[in-house]
Motif scaffolding. Sequence first.
Motif, PDB file in Angstrom:
ATOM      1  N   ILE A  55     -16.619 -31.974-144.650  1.00 15.41           N
ATOM      2  CA  ILE A  55     -15.376 -31.624-145.395  1.00 15.41           C
ATOM      3  C   ILE A  55     -15.779 -30.745-146.421  1.00 15.41           C
ATOM      4  CG2 ILE A  55     -15.118 -33.465-146.942  1.00 15.41           C
ATOM      5  CD1 ILE A  55     -12.042 -33.326-146.655  1.00 15.41           C
ATOM      6  N   GLY A  56     -17.020 -30.828-147.289  1.00 15.56           N
ATOM      7  CA  GLY A  56     -17.437 -29.965-148.240  1.00 15.56           C
ATOM      8  C   GLY A  56     -17.523 -28.539-147.908  1.00 15.56           C
ATOM      9  N   PRO A  57     -18.405 -28.218-146.928  1.00 19.33           N
ATOM     10  CA  PRO A  57     -18.611 -26.801-146.414  1.00 19.33           C
ATOM     11  C   PRO A  57     -17.253 -26.232-145.961  1.00 19.33           C
ATOM     12  CG  PRO A  57     -19.621 -28.147-145.078  1.00 19.33           C
ATOM     13  CD  PRO A  57     -19.410 -29.232-146.179  1.00 19.33           C
ATOM     14  N   GLY A  65     -12.928 -17.468-147.274  1.00 20.44           N
ATOM     15  CA  GLY A  65     -12.380 -16.702-145.990  1.00 20.44           C
ATOM     16  C   GLY A  65     -13.384 -16.779-145.058  1.00 20.44           C
ATOM     17  N   LYS A  66     -14.508 -17.474-144.758  1.00 19.25           N
ATOM     18  CA  LYS A  66     -15.533 -17.227-143.898  1.00 19.25           C
ATOM     19  C   LYS A  66     -15.298 -18.487-142.722  1.00 19.25           C
ATOM     20  CE  LYS A  66     -19.216 -15.668-146.817  1.00 19.25           C
ATOM     21  NZ  LYS A  66     -20.416 -15.766-147.388  1.00 19.25           N
ATOM     22  N   GLU A  67     -15.563 -18.077-141.485  1.00 11.03           N
ATOM     23  CA  GLU A  67     -15.431 -19.147-140.471  1.00 11.03           C
ATOM     24  C   GLU A  67     -16.802 -19.997-140.499  1.00 11.03           C
ATOM     25  OE1 GLU A  67     -15.089 -19.324-135.563  1.00 11.03           O
ATOM     26  OE2 GLU A  67     -14.710 -17.443-136.669  1.00 11.03           O
ATOM     27  N   PHE A  68     -18.003 -19.406-140.759  1.00 10.65           N
ATOM     28  CA  PHE A  68     -19.240 -20.113-140.768  1.00 10.65           C
ATOM     29  C   PHE A  68     -20.296 -19.274-141.464  1.00 10.65           C
ATOM     30  CE2 PHE A  68     -23.228 -21.414-138.957  1.00 10.65           C
ATOM     31  CZ  PHE A  68     -23.390 -22.684-139.326  1.00 10.65           C
ATOM     32  N   ASP A  69     -21.188 -19.837-142.076  1.00 11.31           N
ATOM     33  CA  ASP A  69     -22.452 -19.277-142.798  1.00 11.31           C
ATOM     34  C   ASP A  69     -23.588 -19.634-142.516  1.00 11.31           C
ATOM     35  OD1 ASP A  69     -23.395 -16.848-144.458  1.00 11.31           O
ATOM     36  OD2 ASP A  69     -23.847 -18.636-145.818  1.00 11.31           O
ATOM     37  N   ALA A  70     -24.438 -19.422-141.899  1.00 12.91           N
ATOM     38  CA  ALA A  70     -25.775 -20.057-141.614  1.00 12.91           C
ATOM     39  C   ALA A  70     -26.486 -20.398-142.975  1.00 12.91           C
ATOM     40  CB  ALA A  70     -26.555 -19.392-140.570  1.00 12.91           C
ATOM     41  N   LYS A  71     -26.602 -19.712-143.873  1.00 17.80           N
ATOM     42  CA  LYS A  71     -27.223 -20.021-145.150  1.00 17.80           C
ATOM     43  C   LYS A  71     -26.515 -21.073-145.982  1.00 17.80           C
ATOM     44  CE  LYS A  71     -29.676 -15.580-145.765  1.00 17.80           C
ATOM     45  NZ  LYS A  71     -29.722 -14.399-146.638  1.00 17.80           N
ATOM     46  N   THR A  72     -25.243 -21.041-146.105  1.00 21.48           N
ATOM     47  CA  THR A  72     -24.587 -21.976-146.704  1.00 21.48           C
ATOM     48  C   THR A  72     -24.680 -23.563-146.037  1.00 21.48           C
ATOM     49  OG1 THR A  72     -22.993 -20.481-147.389  1.00 21.48           O
ATOM     50  CG2 THR A  72     -22.303 -22.791-147.532  1.00 21.48           C
TER      51      THR A  72
END
Length: 236
Positions: A55-57, A65-72
């Motif tokens: 739930i955090g990320p 407004g991002k679907e997914f970000d690998a670095k995050t």
Amino acid sequence: MRQTYGALTAYALAKAKARPADSVIIDEATGKPFACGNKPLAAVFDADETLIWNIGPMRWFALTGKEFDAKTWDQWEKTGTGKAVAMPGAVEAMQALRAAGITPIANTNRSSANAAGSEQTLAAAGLGNFKHGDTLFLMGDDATGSSKDQRRATIAARWCVIAMAGDQLGDFRNGFNKPELPPLQRRALATAAPYDRLWGQGWFLFANPVYGPSIRGGFDDIFPPETHWQPNQGAE
């Protein structure tokens, strides 16, 4: 989630008493299940959105407004301990399985470089101890990338797997994620013999209609022409 965990637990406890001859993991080389022999009993689970809820990320992606970000996500794997929560029913299921002599194993596409973070995250969520290379298998453990087939084979070589659970079709067989097939054909493949008999009878799929390669496709792939409908704009 609770309903599926309840069904999985009941199935696994019954199977443990009967001592099955075959694993629920299919050998991709032969198309047949791995033999159990006298191997110890285990149940295999995906981690993300199966054992734990990230739930955090997800909140952060929504805010930015991002679907997914690998670095995050990489940071989340390293520092998310104590912030991920167990999925409903997961803690009780792990406790019941272990009490019956069935070892829970996590097979996840979290990175092997962040193994310590994932071990800590699972433990902090109340799911018990998972040890990398023993009861925790991660992307990077072999050369096959995000495919879990080889990891499943490694697990089946040591364990008699009597139940398997995940929120994506690839958590059961990587062939269900074939990118060259549209989603409806992937779904048909997953429900054809010999896999049709396994759903609810060793394989337990949790609902995740939001993301994953098995449900990825274009607008016309998801909504085929024969299902198209629209209201009459002139009707009252």
